[in-house]
Write an enzyme that holds these catalytic residues in place. Structure first.
Site, PDB file in Angstrom:
ATOM      1  N   SER A 101       0.850  -1.187   0.000  1.00  0.00           N
ATOM      2  CA  SER A 101       0.000   0.000   0.000  1.00  0.00           C
ATOM      3  C   SER A 101       0.884   1.234   0.000  1.00  0.00           C
ATOM      4  O   SER A 101       1.972   1.226   0.593  1.00  0.00           O
ATOM      5  CB  SER A 101      -0.886   0.016   1.241  1.00  0.00           C
ATOM      6  OG  SER A 101      -1.568   1.247   1.364  1.00  0.00           O
ATOM      7  N   TYR A 129      -1.632  -0.205  10.375  1.00  0.00           N
ATOM      8  CA  TYR A 129      -1.713  -0.640   8.982  1.00  0.00           C
ATOM      9  C   TYR A 129      -0.505  -0.146   8.199  1.00  0.00           C
ATOM     10  O   TYR A 129       0.135  -0.909   7.458  1.00  0.00           O
ATOM     11  CB  TYR A 129      -3.008  -0.115   8.353  1.00  0.00           C
ATOM     12  CG  TYR A 129      -3.197  -0.524   6.916  1.00  0.00           C
ATOM     13  CD1 TYR A 129      -3.707  -1.787   6.611  1.00  0.00           C
ATOM     14  CD2 TYR A 129      -2.880   0.327   5.875  1.00  0.00           C
ATOM     15  CE1 TYR A 129      -3.887  -2.171   5.285  1.00  0.00           C
ATOM     16  CE2 TYR A 129      -3.051  -0.045   4.557  1.00  0.00           C
ATOM     17  CZ  TYR A 129      -3.559  -1.294   4.267  1.00  0.00           C
ATOM     18  OH  TYR A 129      -3.731  -1.677   2.965  1.00  0.00           O
TER      19      TYR A 129
END
Length: 71
Positions: free
Chosen positions: A12, A25
């Site tokens: 990501s 995250y």
């Protein structure tokens, strides 16, 4: 067993550009990049490549701050 192969992880952009409220995250995705780099070095002699595909930001119902996410 023949030499060669591919390992592809889904990363990501948040691993490189964290956002507020997404510390865990973002840290996990940054760690994934480090893991991929280390595996690439270890597995290169066997002809195995390791990559991380990191999609860009996109709006979804789970995107924090999105009206559809309640934020």
């Amino acid at each position: 067993m023949t030499d060669g192969g591919r390992i592809i992880f889904t990363g990501s952009v948040l691993g490189e550009r964290p956002r507020e409220g997404l510390a865990a995250y973002s840290a996990s995705k940054a760690g994934l990049v480090g893991l991929a780099k280390a595996l690439a070095l270890d597995l290169a002699p066997a002809g195995i490549t390791v990559n991380v595909v990191a999609p860009g930001w996109f709006d979804s119902p789970r995107t924090p701050g999105s009206p559809r996410c309640g934020g």
